[in-house]
Design a protein around this motif. Sequence first.
Motif, PDB file in Angstrom:
ATOM      1  N   ILE A  26       3.954 -70.958  -6.752  1.00  0.00           N
ATOM      2  CA  ILE A  26       5.119 -70.234  -7.250  1.00  0.00           C
ATOM      3  C   ILE A  26       6.178 -70.178  -6.153  1.00  0.00           C
ATOM      4  O   ILE A  26       5.868 -69.884  -4.997  1.00  0.00           O
ATOM      5  CB  ILE A  26       4.746 -68.804  -7.674  1.00  0.00           C
ATOM      6  N   VAL A  27       7.407 -70.469  -6.532  1.00  0.00           N
ATOM      7  CA  VAL A  27       8.531 -70.388  -5.600  1.00  0.00           C
ATOM      8  C   VAL A  27       9.598 -69.491  -6.226  1.00  0.00           C
ATOM      9  O   VAL A  27       9.972 -69.689  -7.386  1.00  0.00           O
ATOM     10  CB  VAL A  27       9.141 -71.772  -5.315  1.00  0.00           C
ATOM     11  N   MET A  28      10.050 -68.509  -5.471  1.00  0.00           N
ATOM     12  CA  MET A  28      11.098 -67.614  -5.945  1.00  0.00           C
ATOM     13  C   MET A  28      12.202 -67.546  -4.890  1.00  0.00           C
ATOM     14  O   MET A  28      11.910 -67.549  -3.695  1.00  0.00           O
ATOM     15  CB  MET A  28      10.548 -66.206  -6.205  1.00  0.00           C
ATOM     16  N   VAL A  29      13.427 -67.477  -5.336  1.00  0.00           N
ATOM     17  CA  VAL A  29      14.568 -67.284  -4.443  1.00  0.00           C
ATOM     18  C   VAL A  29      15.278 -66.012  -4.873  1.00  0.00           C
ATOM     19  O   VAL A  29      15.743 -65.904  -6.019  1.00  0.00           O
ATOM     20  CB  VAL A  29      15.536 -68.475  -4.481  1.00  0.00           C
ATOM     21  N   CYS A  30      15.337 -65.055  -3.966  1.00  0.00           N
ATOM     22  CA  CYS A  30      15.966 -63.773  -4.254  1.00  0.00           C
ATOM     23  C   CYS A  30      17.462 -63.878  -3.946  1.00  0.00           C
ATOM     24  O   CYS A  30      17.846 -64.210  -2.817  1.00  0.00           O
ATOM     25  CB  CYS A  30      15.320 -62.678  -3.416  1.00  0.00           C
ATOM     26  N   THR A  31      18.292 -63.607  -4.936  1.00  0.00           N
ATOM     27  CA  THR A  31      19.743 -63.714  -4.750  1.00  0.00           C
ATOM     28  C   THR A  31      20.425 -62.353  -4.665  1.00  0.00           C
ATOM     29  O   THR A  31      21.599 -62.271  -4.291  1.00  0.00           O
ATOM     30  CB  THR A  31      20.374 -64.524  -5.890  1.00  0.00           C
ATOM     31  N   ALA A  32      19.716 -61.294  -5.015  1.00  0.00           N
ATOM     32  CA  ALA A  32      20.277 -59.947  -4.924  1.00  0.00           C
ATOM     33  C   ALA A  32      19.121 -58.956  -4.979  1.00  0.00           C
ATOM     34  O   ALA A  32      18.033 -59.267  -5.470  1.00  0.00           O
ATOM     35  CB  ALA A  32      21.260 -59.679  -6.059  1.00  0.00           C
ATOM     36  N   GLY A  33      19.354 -57.742  -4.481  1.00  0.00           N
ATOM     37  CA  GLY A  33      18.319 -56.737  -4.514  1.00  0.00           C
ATOM     38  C   GLY A  33      17.168 -57.065  -3.588  1.00  0.00           C
ATOM     39  O   GLY A  33      17.302 -57.844  -2.640  1.00  0.00           O
ATOM     40  N   SER A  34      16.010 -56.495  -3.888  1.00  0.00           N
ATOM     41  CA  SER A  34      14.840 -56.720  -3.039  1.00  0.00           C
ATOM     42  C   SER A  34      13.566 -56.412  -3.807  1.00  0.00           C
ATOM     43  O   SER A  34      13.598 -55.930  -4.952  1.00  0.00           O
ATOM     44  CB  SER A  34      14.907 -55.851  -1.771  1.00  0.00           C
ATOM     45  N   GLY A  35      12.445 -56.701  -3.176  1.00  0.00           N
ATOM     46  CA  GLY A  35      11.136 -56.438  -3.749  1.00  0.00           C
ATOM     47  C   GLY A  35      10.075 -56.575  -2.683  1.00  0.00           C
ATOM     48  O   GLY A  35      10.385 -56.849  -1.512  1.00  0.00           O
ATOM     49  N   VAL A  36       8.837 -56.382  -3.067  1.00  0.00           N
ATOM     50  CA  VAL A  36       7.720 -56.463  -2.129  1.00  0.00           C
ATOM     51  C   VAL A  36       6.688 -57.433  -2.678  1.00  0.00           C
ATOM     52  O   VAL A  36       6.312 -57.363  -3.860  1.00  0.00           O
ATOM     53  CB  VAL A  36       7.070 -55.087  -1.894  1.00  0.00           C
ATOM     54  N   VAL A  37       6.242 -58.345  -1.808  1.00  0.00           N
ATOM     55  CA  VAL A  37       5.207 -59.317  -2.149  1.00  0.00           C
ATOM     56  C   VAL A  37       3.989 -59.000  -1.296  1.00  0.00           C
ATOM     57  O   VAL A  37       4.103 -58.838  -0.074  1.00  0.00           O
ATOM     58  CB  VAL A  37       5.675 -60.757  -1.857  1.00  0.00           C
ATOM     59  N   THR A  38       2.834 -58.908  -1.924  1.00  0.00           N
ATOM     60  CA  THR A  38       1.608 -58.592  -1.198  1.00  0.00           C
ATOM     61  C   THR A  38       0.644 -59.766  -1.303  1.00  0.00           C
ATOM     62  O   THR A  38       0.310 -60.209  -2.404  1.00  0.00           O
ATOM     63  CB  THR A  38       0.946 -57.322  -1.740  1.00  0.00           C
ATOM     64  N   VAL A  39       0.216 -60.268  -0.148  1.00  0.00           N
ATOM     65  CA  VAL A  39      -0.733 -61.382  -0.066  1.00  0.00           C
ATOM     66  C   VAL A  39      -1.839 -60.982   0.904  1.00  0.00           C
ATOM     67  O   VAL A  39      -1.553 -60.538   2.018  1.00  0.00           O
ATOM     68  CB  VAL A  39      -0.045 -62.677   0.407  1.00  0.00           C
ATOM     69  N   ALA A  40      -3.076 -61.131   0.467  1.00  0.00           N
ATOM     70  CA  ALA A  40      -4.238 -60.796   1.306  1.00  0.00           C
ATOM     71  C   ALA A  40      -4.140 -59.375   1.847  1.00  0.00           C
ATOM     72  O   ALA A  40      -4.486 -59.099   2.998  1.00  0.00           O
ATOM     73  CB  ALA A  40      -4.370 -61.791   2.451  1.00  0.00           C
ATOM     74  N   GLY A  41      -3.630 -58.457   1.023  1.00  0.00           N
ATOM     75  CA  GLY A  41      -3.555 -57.065   1.402  1.00  0.00           C
ATOM     76  C   GLY A  41      -2.399 -56.693   2.307  1.00  0.00           C
ATOM     77  O   GLY A  41      -2.260 -55.523   2.681  1.00  0.00           O
ATOM     78  N   VAL A  42      -1.553 -57.660   2.665  1.00  0.00           N
ATOM     79  CA  VAL A  42      -0.414 -57.397   3.547  1.00  0.00           C
ATOM     80  C   VAL A  42       0.872 -57.466   2.742  1.00  0.00           C
ATOM     81  O   VAL A  42       1.117 -58.450   2.033  1.00  0.00           O
ATOM     82  CB  VAL A  42      -0.367 -58.420   4.709  1.00  0.00           C
ATOM     83  N   ALA A  43       1.688 -56.426   2.848  1.00  0.00           N
ATOM     84  CA  ALA A  43       2.936 -56.364   2.100  1.00  0.00           C
ATOM     85  C   ALA A  43       4.070 -56.992   2.895  1.00  0.00           C
ATOM     86  O   ALA A  43       4.188 -56.791   4.109  1.00  0.00           O
ATOM     87  CB  ALA A  43       3.271 -54.913   1.768  1.00  0.00           C
ATOM     88  N   HIS A  44       4.916 -57.754   2.219  1.00  0.00           N
ATOM     89  CA  HIS A  44       6.067 -58.413   2.829  1.00  0.00           C
ATOM     90  C   HIS A  44       7.301 -58.099   1.986  1.00  0.00           C
ATOM     91  O   HIS A  44       7.303 -58.352   0.778  1.00  0.00           O
ATOM     92  CB  HIS A  44       5.872 -59.937   2.877  1.00  0.00           C
ATOM     93  N   ARG A  45       8.342 -57.566   2.606  1.00  0.00           N
ATOM     94  CA  ARG A  45       9.573 -57.275   1.873  1.00  0.00           C
ATOM     95  C   ARG A  45      10.416 -58.535   1.754  1.00  0.00           C
ATOM     96  O   ARG A  45      10.572 -59.279   2.719  1.00  0.00           O
ATOM     97  CB  ARG A  45      10.375 -56.174   2.564  1.00  0.00           C
ATOM     98  N   ALA A  46      10.948 -58.753   0.575  1.00  0.00           N
ATOM     99  CA  ALA A  46      11.840 -59.879   0.314  1.00  0.00           C
ATOM    100  C   ALA A  46      13.162 -59.331  -0.186  1.00  0.00           C
ATOM    101  O   ALA A  46      13.188 -58.433  -1.032  1.00  0.00           O
ATOM    102  CB  ALA A  46      11.233 -60.824  -0.711  1.00  0.00           C
ATOM    103  N   SER A  47      14.252 -59.854   0.329  1.00  0.00           N
ATOM    104  CA  SER A  47      15.574 -59.389  -0.077  1.00  0.00           C
ATOM    105  C   SER A  47      16.491 -60.581  -0.296  1.00  0.00           C
ATOM    106  O   SER A  47      16.074 -61.743  -0.157  1.00  0.00           O
ATOM    107  CB  SER A  47      16.151 -58.437   0.969  1.00  0.00           C
ATOM    108  N   ALA A  48      17.744 -60.323  -0.636  1.00  0.00           N
ATOM    109  CA  ALA A  48      18.692 -61.395  -0.927  1.00  0.00           C
ATOM    110  C   ALA A  48      18.757 -62.377   0.232  1.00  0.00           C
ATOM    111  O   ALA A  48      18.904 -61.983   1.392  1.00  0.00           O
ATOM    112  CB  ALA A  48      20.071 -60.807  -1.198  1.00  0.00           C
ATOM    113  N   GLY A  49      18.640 -63.669  -0.086  1.00  0.00           N
ATOM    114  CA  GLY A  49      18.639 -64.705   0.941  1.00  0.00           C
ATOM    115  C   GLY A  49      17.257 -65.147   1.365  1.00  0.00           C
ATOM    116  O   GLY A  49      17.125 -66.027   2.217  1.00  0.00           O
ATOM    117  N   ASP A  50      16.226 -64.581   0.747  1.00  0.00           N
ATOM    118  CA  ASP A  50      14.851 -64.963   1.067  1.00  0.00           C
ATOM    119  C   ASP A  50      14.261 -65.843  -0.024  1.00  0.00           C
ATOM    120  O   ASP A  50      14.608 -65.716  -1.207  1.00  0.00           O
ATOM    121  CB  ASP A  50      13.948 -63.729   1.206  1.00  0.00           C
ATOM    122  N   ALA A  51      13.340 -66.705   0.388  1.00  0.00           N
ATOM    123  CA  ALA A  51      12.491 -67.439  -0.546  1.00  0.00           C
ATOM    124  C   ALA A  51      11.079 -66.895  -0.430  1.00  0.00           C
ATOM    125  O   ALA A  51      10.648 -66.478   0.649  1.00  0.00           O
ATOM    126  CB  ALA A  51      12.503 -68.933  -0.244  1.00  0.00           C
TER     127      ALA A  51
END
Length: 300
Positions: A58-83
Amino acid sequence: MLVRDGFPGQRFRVLPRPLVESALREPVTRRLLVTDAGYFPHAAAHGRVRPLGAPESIVMVCTAGSGVVTVAGVAHRASAGDAIVLPSGTRHSYVADVLDPWSIWWMHVAGADSRELVEAIGVASAPVLRLREPASAAAAIEGVVAVLERDETIPTLYAAAGSAWTMLANLAAERRRGPGSDGDRIRAVQDHIRSNLTAPHTVGALARRVGLSASHFSAVFRRATGVPVMEYVKRLRSARARELLMTTDLTVAEIAERVGYADAFYFSRQFHAVNGTSPRAFRARGRLDEAVGSESTASE
């Protein structure tokens, strides 16, 4: 409660599973197939939980706002300008921010090339990648969506795969260049070398130019390009020399001088190291190929 889709203004396409299964057996689409793609604007409460991962990457490109992605129990914040890149089979979850939900372009990709490209991006422990050109990445996925909105024919699947392959390759290139500041410095050095090909470059001088120690600069440069600094200079000079050998009647000594070598014999050795042949033999072979091609055209 997480919402999968149904956002005002959304666009998305999902291929039927029988088509996915058959396409993954075909010569081209078995290498890379876009199975799903779309756009979710201001996706309030959007999220998924996949304890077993997804069958596709899965590939996502964030163009506005933000969210949180959790992999292997570790949370990573994603915001505008992130893939965000999630390899197939990777346990994960993601959710849009409550106060400022993200807008995302996204796609699912399958096939041998998709696995290799995702591996090259290197996101096993760092699924969020800061993009240098987020608009280009988003436009690439938008192009995939637009193609899939036409129909589900084989030519359409080819076109979508081509756009997705290019986008993934660009992400792999960004990851290879390294973090933003180091990557920018390496690109600045590459531009400087290309613009000053005949200058007497040294690792120390190039490192000082971008404010790095010689050892750190060498390590970052090799990681970004795959070759040592001076090998990179040699290859650029060789590429320019090949062009001059094919398009001019300059002597080997004159070409050597034009690509930064005062000694024609040393230039010839460096040229041979890159091309596996001498400058004279390279030119002779090129002219022979040209002559054969001209004769073939004349006989048609």
